[in-house]
Scaffold this motif. Structure first.
Motif, PDB file in Angstrom:
ATOM      1  N   LYS A  42      66.625  28.281   8.465  1.00  0.00           N
ATOM      2  CA  LYS A  42      65.632  27.828   9.536  1.00  0.00           C
ATOM      3  C   LYS A  42      64.419  28.580   8.098  1.00  0.00           C
ATOM      4  CE  LYS A  42      67.363  25.823  14.426  1.00  0.00           C
ATOM      5  NZ  LYS A  42      66.717  26.468  15.343  1.00  0.00           N
ATOM      6  N   PHE A  43      64.395  29.417   8.221  1.00  0.00           N
ATOM      7  CA  PHE A  43      63.464  30.074   7.510  1.00  0.00           C
ATOM      8  C   PHE A  43      63.369  29.365   6.433  1.00  0.00           C
ATOM      9  CE2 PHE A  43      60.749  33.366   5.633  1.00  0.00           C
ATOM     10  CZ  PHE A  43      59.928  33.584   6.598  1.00  0.00           C
ATOM     11  N   GLY A  44      64.730  29.983   6.151  1.00  0.00           N
ATOM     12  CA  GLY A  44      64.580  29.586   4.543  1.00  0.00           C
ATOM     13  C   GLY A  44      64.649  28.279   4.097  1.00  0.00           C
ATOM     14  N   ALA A  45      64.850  27.306   4.820  1.00  0.00           N
ATOM     15  CA  ALA A  45      64.555  25.631   4.910  1.00  0.00           C
ATOM     16  C   ALA A  45      63.132  25.148   5.147  1.00  0.00           C
ATOM     17  CB  ALA A  45      65.185  24.440   6.150  1.00  0.00           C
ATOM     18  N   VAL A  46      62.759  26.377   5.973  1.00  0.00           N
ATOM     19  CA  VAL A  46      61.004  25.678   6.381  1.00  0.00           C
ATOM     20  C   VAL A  46      60.049  27.012   4.915  1.00  0.00           C
ATOM     21  CG1 VAL A  46      59.223  26.722   7.207  1.00  0.00           C
ATOM     22  CG2 VAL A  46      60.512  25.528   8.428  1.00  0.00           C
ATOM     23  N   GLY A  48      61.710  27.296   1.915  1.00  0.00           N
ATOM     24  CA  GLY A  48      61.705  26.428   0.897  1.00  0.00           C
ATOM     25  C   GLY A  48      61.243  25.472   0.087  1.00  0.00           C
ATOM     26  N   SER A  49      60.977  25.113   1.708  1.00  0.00           N
ATOM     27  CA  SER A  49      59.810  23.441   1.288  1.00  0.00           C
ATOM     28  C   SER A  49      58.596  23.932   0.877  1.00  0.00           C
ATOM     29  CB  SER A  49      59.664  22.841   2.600  1.00  0.00           C
ATOM     30  OG  SER A  49      59.197  23.630   3.609  1.00  0.00           O
ATOM     31  N   GLY A  50      58.154  25.314   1.622  1.00  0.00           N
ATOM     32  CA  GLY A  50      57.174  25.585   1.608  1.00  0.00           C
ATOM     33  C   GLY A  50      56.482  26.233  -0.282  1.00  0.00           C
ATOM     34  N   ILE A  51      58.157  26.670  -0.144  1.00  0.00           N
ATOM     35  CA  ILE A  51      58.122  27.358  -1.939  1.00  0.00           C
ATOM     36  C   ILE A  51      57.781  26.181  -3.533  1.00  0.00           C
ATOM     37  CG2 ILE A  51      59.333  28.186  -3.593  1.00  0.00           C
ATOM     38  CD1 ILE A  51      60.628  30.059  -1.515  1.00  0.00           C
ATOM     39  N   ALA A  52      58.417  24.788  -2.333  1.00  0.00           N
ATOM     40  CA  ALA A  52      58.119  23.614  -3.342  1.00  0.00           C
ATOM     41  C   ALA A  52      56.563  23.362  -3.381  1.00  0.00           C
ATOM     42  CB  ALA A  52      59.308  22.254  -2.667  1.00  0.00           C
ATOM     43  N   VAL A  53      56.500  23.738  -2.410  1.00  0.00           N
ATOM     44  CA  VAL A  53      54.573  23.335  -2.116  1.00  0.00           C
ATOM     45  C   VAL A  53      54.093  24.189  -2.850  1.00  0.00           C
ATOM     46  CG1 VAL A  53      52.717  22.834  -0.869  1.00  0.00           C
ATOM     47  CG2 VAL A  53      54.792  22.001  -0.179  1.00  0.00           C
ATOM     48  N   ASN A  54      54.068  24.968  -3.406  1.00  0.00           N
ATOM     49  CA  ASN A  54      53.199  26.282  -3.972  1.00  0.00           C
ATOM     50  C   ASN A  54      53.347  26.170  -4.859  1.00  0.00           C
ATOM     51  OD1 ASN A  54      52.179  28.699  -4.235  1.00  0.00           O
ATOM     52  ND2 ASN A  54      53.226  30.426  -2.613  1.00  0.00           N
ATOM     53  N   PHE A  55      54.738  26.029  -5.813  1.00  0.00           N
ATOM     54  CA  PHE A  55      55.123  26.169  -6.988  1.00  0.00           C
ATOM     55  C   PHE A  55      54.372  24.110  -7.426  1.00  0.00           C
ATOM     56  CE2 PHE A  55      58.302  28.619  -7.346  1.00  0.00           C
ATOM     57  CZ  PHE A  55      57.670  29.813  -8.194  1.00  0.00           C
ATOM     58  N   LEU A  56      54.690  23.611  -6.916  1.00  0.00           N
ATOM     59  CA  LEU A  56      54.112  21.579  -7.415  1.00  0.00           C
ATOM     60  C   LEU A  56      52.184  22.234  -7.216  1.00  0.00           C
ATOM     61  CD1 LEU A  56      54.445  18.634  -7.151  1.00  0.00           C
ATOM     62  CD2 LEU A  56      53.720  18.623  -5.296  1.00  0.00           C
ATOM     63  N   VAL A  57      51.686  23.054  -5.966  1.00  0.00           N
ATOM     64  CA  VAL A  57      50.580  22.980  -6.424  1.00  0.00           C
ATOM     65  C   VAL A  57      50.498  24.207  -7.661  1.00  0.00           C
ATOM     66  CG1 VAL A  57      48.130  23.946  -4.940  1.00  0.00           C
ATOM     67  CG2 VAL A  57      50.259  22.239  -4.290  1.00  0.00           C
ATOM     68  N   PHE A  58      50.426  25.304  -7.250  1.00  0.00           N
ATOM     69  CA  PHE A  58      50.443  25.679  -8.246  1.00  0.00           C
ATOM     70  C   PHE A  58      50.469  25.131 -10.222  1.00  0.00           C
ATOM     71  CE2 PHE A  58      52.073  29.035 -11.270  1.00  0.00           C
ATOM     72  CZ  PHE A  58      50.794  30.227 -11.725  1.00  0.00           C
ATOM     73  N   GLY A 114      50.228  38.356   3.230  1.00  0.00           N
ATOM     74  CA  GLY A 114      50.468  37.676   2.062  1.00  0.00           C
ATOM     75  C   GLY A 114      50.625  37.107   0.907  1.00  0.00           C
ATOM     76  N   VAL A 115      49.938  36.329   1.331  1.00  0.00           N
ATOM     77  CA  VAL A 115      48.552  35.961  -0.082  1.00  0.00           C
ATOM     78  C   VAL A 115      48.499  36.756  -0.562  1.00  0.00           C
ATOM     79  CG1 VAL A 115      47.014  34.687  -0.464  1.00  0.00           C
ATOM     80  CG2 VAL A 115      48.387  33.286   0.694  1.00  0.00           C
ATOM     81  N   ILE A 116      47.404  37.770  -0.076  1.00  0.00           N
ATOM     82  CA  ILE A 116      46.651  39.040  -0.391  1.00  0.00           C
ATOM     83  C   ILE A 116      48.523  39.673  -2.183  1.00  0.00           C
ATOM     84  CG2 ILE A 116      45.952  41.361  -0.811  1.00  0.00           C
ATOM     85  CD1 ILE A 116      44.134  40.101   2.084  1.00  0.00           C
ATOM     86  N   MET A 117      49.387  40.085  -0.547  1.00  0.00           N
ATOM     87  CA  MET A 117      50.224  40.486  -1.613  1.00  0.00           C
ATOM     88  C   MET A 117      51.016  39.700  -2.567  1.00  0.00           C
ATOM     89  SD  MET A 117      52.385  42.140   2.160  1.00  0.00           S
ATOM     90  CE  MET A 117      54.533  41.954   0.779  1.00  0.00           C
ATOM     91  N   VAL A 146      59.420  35.739  -3.366  1.00  0.00           N
ATOM     92  CA  VAL A 146      60.376  35.854  -2.795  1.00  0.00           C
ATOM     93  C   VAL A 146      59.980  38.069  -2.348  1.00  0.00           C
ATOM     94  CG1 VAL A 146      62.245  37.394  -3.557  1.00  0.00           C
ATOM     95  CG2 VAL A 146      61.778  35.448  -4.329  1.00  0.00           C
ATOM     96  N   LEU A 147      58.764  38.940  -3.025  1.00  0.00           N
ATOM     97  CA  LEU A 147      58.762  39.706  -2.424  1.00  0.00           C
ATOM     98  C   LEU A 147      57.451  39.879  -1.286  1.00  0.00           C
ATOM     99  CD1 LEU A 147      58.170  42.193  -5.879  1.00  0.00           C
ATOM    100  CD2 LEU A 147      60.264  42.228  -4.219  1.00  0.00           C
ATOM    101  N   ALA A 148      56.913  38.843  -1.391  1.00  0.00           N
ATOM    102  CA  ALA A 148      56.430  38.556   0.238  1.00  0.00           C
ATOM    103  C   ALA A 148      57.039  37.614   1.379  1.00  0.00           C
ATOM    104  CB  ALA A 148      54.349  37.574  -0.692  1.00  0.00           C
ATOM    105  N   SER A 149      58.359  37.258   0.786  1.00  0.00           N
ATOM    106  CA  SER A 149      58.069  36.434   2.089  1.00  0.00           C
ATOM    107  C   SER A 149      59.607  37.518   2.280  1.00  0.00           C
ATOM    108  CB  SER A 149      59.180  35.568   1.015  1.00  0.00           C
ATOM    109  OG  SER A 149      58.859  34.216   0.656  1.00  0.00           O
ATOM    110  N   ALA A 150      59.894  38.428   2.194  1.00  0.00           N
ATOM    111  CA  ALA A 150      60.157  39.429   3.241  1.00  0.00           C
ATOM    112  C   ALA A 150      59.725  40.104   4.536  1.00  0.00           C
ATOM    113  CB  ALA A 150      60.811  40.636   2.155  1.00  0.00           C
ATOM    114  N   PHE A 151      58.304  40.201   3.878  1.00  0.00           N
ATOM    115  CA  PHE A 151      57.278  40.200   4.548  1.00  0.00           C
ATOM    116  C   PHE A 151      57.123  39.475   6.201  1.00  0.00           C
ATOM    117  CE2 PHE A 151      52.304  39.987   5.907  1.00  0.00           C
ATOM    118  CZ  PHE A 151      52.441  41.510   5.820  1.00  0.00           C
ATOM    119  N   ARG A 152      56.374  38.026   4.857  1.00  0.00           N
ATOM    120  CA  ARG A 152      56.526  37.394   5.988  1.00  0.00           C
ATOM    121  C   ARG A 152      57.292  37.295   7.391  1.00  0.00           C
ATOM    122  NH1 ARG A 152      54.846  34.537   1.096  1.00  0.00           N
ATOM    123  NH2 ARG A 152      52.316  34.980   1.082  1.00  0.00           N
TER     124      ARG A 152
END
Length: 168
Positions: A42-46, A48-58, A114-117, A146-152
């Protein structure tokens, strides 16, 4: 009376003694493992969608609208953070007790860290390692996520969406 019935026959081995049954896995351990695996999915699904949003906006901001790289990565991470909160709260950790004010405060405080990291790691890749091409910037972004997600994952499951102990 046959005297050889009680003795092993010549050339044949005596029957092996019975083996003890293998130690059973405690039922609680199997259930805990199943819950953690489901939580990771479930964490991966959420995530993953957050990563997609992150890359799209970026990519829209950096390569589409020619924003500064650090501004693009910070804004993209913040937009993804907001969408992730909804996914974690209402999907991944919906079974956990709702502590709305506390939960929102902790989520955004830890997400801010996490955003700062993520931004610092992106800066190292983009500026320090020269990953400033479109492909390089996306690779730097991916590694920082990837690295900040482990912390999150650790702080979200431990403090933000903590498991409520049920009395039996």
């Amino acid at each position: 009376m046959n005297l050889s019935e009680g003795r092993a026959r010549v050339g044949q081995q005596a029957p092996a003694p019975p083996q003890p049954a293998p130690a059973a896995t405690p039922p609680g351990a199997i259930e805990r493992t199943r819950r953690i695996v489901l939580e990771l999915v479930k964490f991966g699904a959420v995530g993953g969608s957050g990563i997609a949003v992150n890359f799209l906006v970026f990519n829209l901001l950096l390569h589409g609208l020619a924003w500064a790289p650090m501004a693009a990565t910070v804004i993209a991470s913040c937009v993804a953070m907001a969408s992730n909160y909804l996914g974690f709260r209402f999907f991944a950790y919906r079974d956990r007790a709702s502590r709305t004010r506390r939960q929102i405060t902790l989520f955004f405080a830890f997400s801010g860290i996490g955003v700062i990291m993520e931004s610092a790691l992106f800066y190292v890749g983009y500026h320090g390692l020269g990953m400033d091409t479109p492909l390089g910037s996306n690779l730097a972004k991916a590694l920082s996520i990837v690295l900040a997600s482990a912390f999150r994952f650790l702080v979200y499951r431990t403090w933000v969406f903590e498991q409520v102990k049920h009395s039996r």
